[in-house]
Every structure is written in structure tokens, then in C-alpha cells.
Write an enzyme that holds these catalytic residues in place. Structure first.
Site, PDB file in Angstrom:
ATOM      1  N   THR A 193     -19.852 -22.542  18.504  1.00 32.06           N
ATOM      2  CA  THR A 193     -21.647 -22.987  18.465  1.00 32.06           C
ATOM      3  C   THR A 193     -22.984 -23.528  19.590  1.00 32.06           C
ATOM      4  O   THR A 193     -24.092 -22.915  19.033  1.00 32.06           O
ATOM      5  CB  THR A 193     -20.712 -25.197  17.829  1.00 32.06           C
ATOM      6  N   ASN A 243     -16.416 -19.118   6.595  1.00 31.57           N
ATOM      7  CA  ASN A 243     -14.915 -20.154   7.016  1.00 31.57           C
ATOM      8  C   ASN A 243     -15.000 -21.241   5.558  1.00 31.57           C
ATOM      9  O   ASN A 243     -13.642 -21.247   5.507  1.00 31.57           O
ATOM     10  CB  ASN A 243     -15.934 -20.910   7.694  1.00 31.57           C
ATOM     11  N   GLN A 270     -14.090 -16.726  12.038  1.00 31.80           N
ATOM     12  CA  GLN A 270     -13.524 -16.367  11.191  1.00 31.80           C
ATOM     13  C   GLN A 270     -12.746 -14.663  11.200  1.00 31.80           C
ATOM     14  O   GLN A 270     -11.514 -15.027  10.226  1.00 31.80           O
ATOM     15  CB  GLN A 270     -13.694 -16.975   9.797  1.00 31.80           C
ATOM     16  N   SER A 327     -14.223 -17.523  18.789  1.00 33.71           N
ATOM     17  CA  SER A 327     -14.509 -19.377  19.237  1.00 33.71           C
ATOM     18  C   SER A 327     -12.155 -19.217  19.616  1.00 33.71           C
ATOM     19  O   SER A 327     -12.082 -19.330  18.606  1.00 33.71           O
ATOM     20  CB  SER A 327     -14.691 -20.332  18.127  1.00 33.71           C
ATOM     21  N   HIS A 368     -10.117 -21.496  19.877  1.00 32.04           N
ATOM     22  CA  HIS A 368      -9.157 -22.337  18.989  1.00 32.04           C
ATOM     23  C   HIS A 368      -8.800 -21.700  17.593  1.00 32.04           C
ATOM     24  O   HIS A 368      -8.056 -22.289  17.009  1.00 32.04           O
ATOM     25  CB  HIS A 368      -9.149 -23.643  18.907  1.00 32.04           C
ATOM     26  N   THR A 375     -19.714 -24.905  35.429  1.00 32.19           N
ATOM     27  CA  THR A 375     -18.588 -24.256  35.702  1.00 32.19           C
ATOM     28  C   THR A 375     -17.531 -23.617  35.320  1.00 32.19           C
ATOM     29  O   THR A 375     -17.033 -23.894  34.124  1.00 32.19           O
ATOM     30  CB  THR A 375     -17.428 -25.271  37.140  1.00 32.19           C
ATOM     31  N   CYS A 407     -19.228 -34.530   5.120  1.00 29.89           N
ATOM     32  CA  CYS A 407     -19.427 -36.002   4.705  1.00 29.89           C
ATOM     33  C   CYS A 407     -20.636 -36.241   5.663  1.00 29.89           C
ATOM     34  O   CYS A 407     -20.844 -35.483   7.261  1.00 29.89           O
ATOM     35  CB  CYS A 407     -18.551 -36.585   5.234  1.00 29.89           C
TER      36      CYS A 407
HETATM   37  N1  PLP Z   1     -18.520 -20.399  13.163  1.00 28.00           N
HETATM   38  C1  PLP Z   1     -18.374 -20.562  12.069  1.00 28.00           C
HETATM   39  C2  PLP Z   1     -17.762 -20.243  11.500  1.00 28.00           C
HETATM   40  C3  PLP Z   1     -16.804 -21.585  11.937  1.00 28.00           C
HETATM   41  O1  PLP Z   1     -15.602 -21.500  11.351  1.00 28.00           O
HETATM   42  C4  PLP Z   1     -16.540 -22.662  12.479  1.00 28.00           C
HETATM   43  C5  PLP Z   1     -16.349 -23.945  13.200  1.00 28.00           C
HETATM   44  O2  PLP Z   1     -15.682 -24.245  12.531  1.00 28.00           O
HETATM   45  C6  PLP Z   1     -17.833 -22.364  14.271  1.00 28.00           C
HETATM   46  C7  PLP Z   1     -18.799 -21.404  14.019  1.00 28.00           C
HETATM   47  C8  PLP Z   1     -17.576 -23.158  15.521  1.00 28.00           C
HETATM   48  O3  PLP Z   1     -16.829 -23.499  16.334  1.00 28.00           O
HETATM   49  P1  PLP Z   1     -16.493 -23.954  17.297  1.00 28.00           P
HETATM   50  O4  PLP Z   1     -15.554 -24.790  17.138  1.00 28.00           O
HETATM   51  O5  PLP Z   1     -16.183 -23.655  18.486  1.00 28.00           O
HETATM   52  O6  PLP Z   1     -18.060 -24.602  18.019  1.00 28.00           O
END
Ligand code: PLP
Length: 378
Positions: free
Chosen positions: A72, A150, A178, A198, A200, A236, A324
Site C-alpha cells: 500500500t 485480487n 497477487q 507484498s 505476506h 529504519t 464494509c
Molecule cells: N494490491 C493487491 C492486489 C492486494 O491484494 C493487496 C492486499 O490485499 C495490496 C495491494 C496491499 O498490500 P499490503 O497489504 O502489503 O499493503
């Protein structure tokens, strides 16, 4: 109750191999990588090795990689940073199916006077690249398009748009969040001006994003006040997370064939299970090339939110494309852009499986859906 987690596009469990490395790095290298003493230099070495490894995997230069706090943050940096860089360019070409981390910064720029030229999306969930290329003109500040959606898993022809942008010297921003672990790494996309990942989302750590800067026009920094990351993102660096992210990336690329196969198997099991149970469904974006295991399913006559809650009570975690906000559920902007009407939109659920999804989790979902749809619960 054993939970069935079918929401891997939201986040993934960290791989134990990655977690172990992250813990060992945090314990073994506690210094600040900007410090000049030995502890600092050792931490710096770890950070730079992680950067070099990611660069090698993506076939870019180590200096192209910037660690951020999330995807993000990378998206915000790209969008505000490019808009500020060339303020005389007031038009942006964007897809309407982007994640909110792209859409909300664009909405703010629109309020500040930028004109957003929205790309068209078909009922199959694919952005019309030929039409977008025709609107790709040199007066654009930049263009933005995601690689894998996503909500639907639809894989967009980003390389096609990149060619058009190149011809017109328009910077292209690509959300690749994704993609790793789901689709083959596409080396053509390494030359997007800004792209981001990302960790995670591919069994790596949270709280870190990877931004890749390749263009002549690199975005102005959003976070300033420290000079880190070659003055492109102050703060940092999280050394242990960077090292863990590099390992997660490596594993996602190395194990891609196996991961895709497992995802496809589970997807097949799920759809066959629904069919055998006589549950009526429609797969949204069915005809698009799709990341295996990402299923946007419409259950005619049922309300997605109510399905989600009843599934949750039965131990199954899924998600809605709709968001939501202020206590009310808003229809999914992705399904809306694909032309689904409100009823179709509100009856859709997103299931995202992974290579770790077990057969019993799929069975739990199908059983729970049978119970819910055969009663009057929703
Ligand atoms: N872009 C897409 C397509 C995502 O699915 C997501 C997370 O849901 C993000 C960006 C944002 O990632 P982050 O959680 O690292 O901010």
C-alpha cells in the site's frame, strides 16, 4: 473445531522456513543498518544481501529495489510521487479494478484536478488492453494496471500495455502483489517503471513491501526524513523482514510448479464438490486466464454477506469482494466494472486457496455450503 482458511489472497501464513530465518536474523543482527559501528555494518550487510537476492530473482539491479512498509505504501509512493514529479501532466490512465491502495490515491488526485481516464473491463474480468493502448498518449502523467486481480484472479495483459507505454514514453505502475507463487514470473514486467510486491501474500512476513523502480522518471519519495533507501523511502529498515522476504520470494519462484499444481487440484476438488452437492454457482471471470485457486463464485438467490457469516460460524473463512464501509456493505467495484448487476454482485464470494490448503478444508466448505443453502439461514 478445525478451521478451514480459504482466504489466502487476504494474507498467508508465514512459511516456517521463512519464520525461522526471520527470527534468527532479528536475534543475530540487532543493529541499525545506517549505523557506522560493527553492529550497524553487519545489519547493513544482511539488508544488502536480501536486496541483491530479490534483484537477482527479478533480473533487475539491486539499486532498483526499495523496501517499504507495505505494498500500500509503495502504491501511494508511486502514484503521488509520479503525479508530483511531472505536474504539467494532468491525465492518468488507470484500470477500475485496481486495489483500493491504488484507487484511493487516484481519487484524491482527481479531487485535486487530475483527470482519470478509466480503462474498460470486460465481463470476463479482463481490462481491454487494445483500447487502453489507444488512449496511451505522451501527455499522461502515468498509467496503472495490476497483474493479477485480487478478487477474481484474472491475469491482465500488462506486458501489452507496457509496450504501448514504452512507445509513448509514459511511465507504467504495476501492482504485482497477487502474482508470486500463483503465476510464473513474467520477466517482461521487470521493466515496468514502478512495480511492487507484498511478501505476506506469498508466505513471507507482514509489514514490508518491495518496490521496484526502473524508469527514467522515478517517483518523488513519499516518506522523507532519514535518507534511507537512497532517499527514496525514509525510516529504519526492517532487516529481519527484508531477509525473510527474500527467502519467501525465492521459495515462491522455486516451488511455482508445485504450488500451481496444488492450487489447481484443490480448485478442481472444490468445484466438483459443489457440483456433486447440487449447489448452484457461477464462476465469475471464468473465461479469463486466471491464477489457479482464486475463485470468485456467485450463488444465485443467496446473499454473500450472510453466506460468509454462516460459513464463519461453521469454521470456514472466506471473503467478500464487497467492502464494509461505515457499517454498510458496498458492492465490489471489480464485479461492478465487469458489468455484474447489484444482485449478482451481492451474491458473490471470494475463495482463495493456496498450495497449503488441505483436502479436508475443501470438504468442510462444501459441507457447510450444503447445510446453509438447504436451510433458510441466508
Ligand atoms: N494490491 C493487491 C492486489 C492486494 O491484494 C493487496 C492486499 O490485499 C495490496 C495491494 C496491499 O498490500 P499490503 O497489504 O502489503 O499493503
Amino acid at each position: 473445531m478445525i478451521r478451514a482458511y480459504l482466504d489466502h489472497n487476504a494474507t498467508t501464513p508465514i512459511d516456517p522456513r521463512v519464520q525461522e530465518l526471520q527470527t534468527a536474523t532479528a536475534e543475530g543482527f540487532p543493529g541499525n543498518p545506517s549505523s557506522l559501528h560493527r553492529e550497524g555494518r553487519e545489519a547493513r550487510r544482511q539488508l544488502e544481501d536480501a536486496r541483491a537476492r530479490i534483484a537477482e530473482l527479478l533480473q533487475v539491479e539491486a539499486r532498483d529495489i526499495v523496501f517499504t512498509g507495505s505494498a500500500t505504501e509503495a502504491a501511494n509512493t508511486a502514484i503521488f510521487g509520479l503525479a508530483n514529479k511531472r505536474p504539467e501532466h494532468r491525465r492518468i490512465l488507470a484500470s477500475p479494478i485496481e486495489h483500493p491502495c491504488v484507487l484511493e490515491p487516484l481519487e484524491r488526485l482527481a479531487r485535486e484536478g487530475f483527470e482519470i481516464d478509466w480503462m474498460e473491463t470486460g465481463n470476463d474480468g479482463l481490462v481491454d488492453i487494445a483500447a487502453a493502448r489507444e488512449r496511451c498518449r505522451p501527455d499522461l502523467a502515468f498509467a496503472v494496471l495490476m497483474q493479477v486481480n485480487n478478487e477474481t484472479g484474472a491475469i491482465q495483459d500488462v506486458a501489452g500495455l507496457l509496450d504501448g507505454c514504452r512507445e509513448m514514453r509514459v511511465p507504467l505502475v504495476v501492482d504485482r502483489v497477487q502474482a508470486p507463487g500463483k503465476v510464473e514470473n513474467d520477466p517482461r514486467l521487470r521493466d515496468a517503471d514502478v512495480s511492487f510486491f507484498s511478501p505476506h501474500k506469498f508466505n513471507g512476513p507482514r509489514g514490508i513491501g518491495i518496490m521496484v523502480l526502473r524508469g527514467e522518471t522515478s517517483p518523488q519519495a513519499l516518506v522523507i526524513g532519514g535518507g534511507q533507501e537512497r532517499e527514496r523511502r525514509a525510516g529504519t529498515e526492517n532487516v529481519a523482514a527484508a531477509v525473510a522476504a527474500a527467502r519467501a520470494f525465492e521459495l515462491a519462484l522455486e516451488e511455482i510448479d508445485l504450488r500451481r499444481l496444488k492450487r489447481a487440484e484443490r480448485e478442481e476438488q472444490l468445484l466438483a464438490g459443489l457440483g456433486d452437492a447440487g449447489i448452484e454457482y457461477v464462476l465469475n471471470a471464468a473465461s479469463a486466464p486466471r491464477a489457479p485457486g482464486v475463485l470468485n463464485l456467485r450463488f444465485p438467490g443467496h446473499y454473500g454477506e450472510s453466506l460468509l457469516m454462516n460459513l464463519d460460524l461453521r469454521g470456514v473463512a472466506v471473503s467478500l469482494g464487497s467492502a464494509c464501509s461505515s457499517g454498510s456493505i458496498e458492492a465490489s467495484h471489480v464485479l461492478r466494472a465487469m458489468g455484474l448487476d447489484l444482485e449478482e454482485n451481492y451474491s458473490s464470494l471470494r475463495l482463495s486457496l493456496s498450495h497449503l490448503t488441505k483436502s479436508v478444508e475443501i470438504n468442510s466448505f462444501v459441507r457447510a455450503m450444503s447445510e446453509i443453502t438447504s436451510s433458510t439461514e441466508d
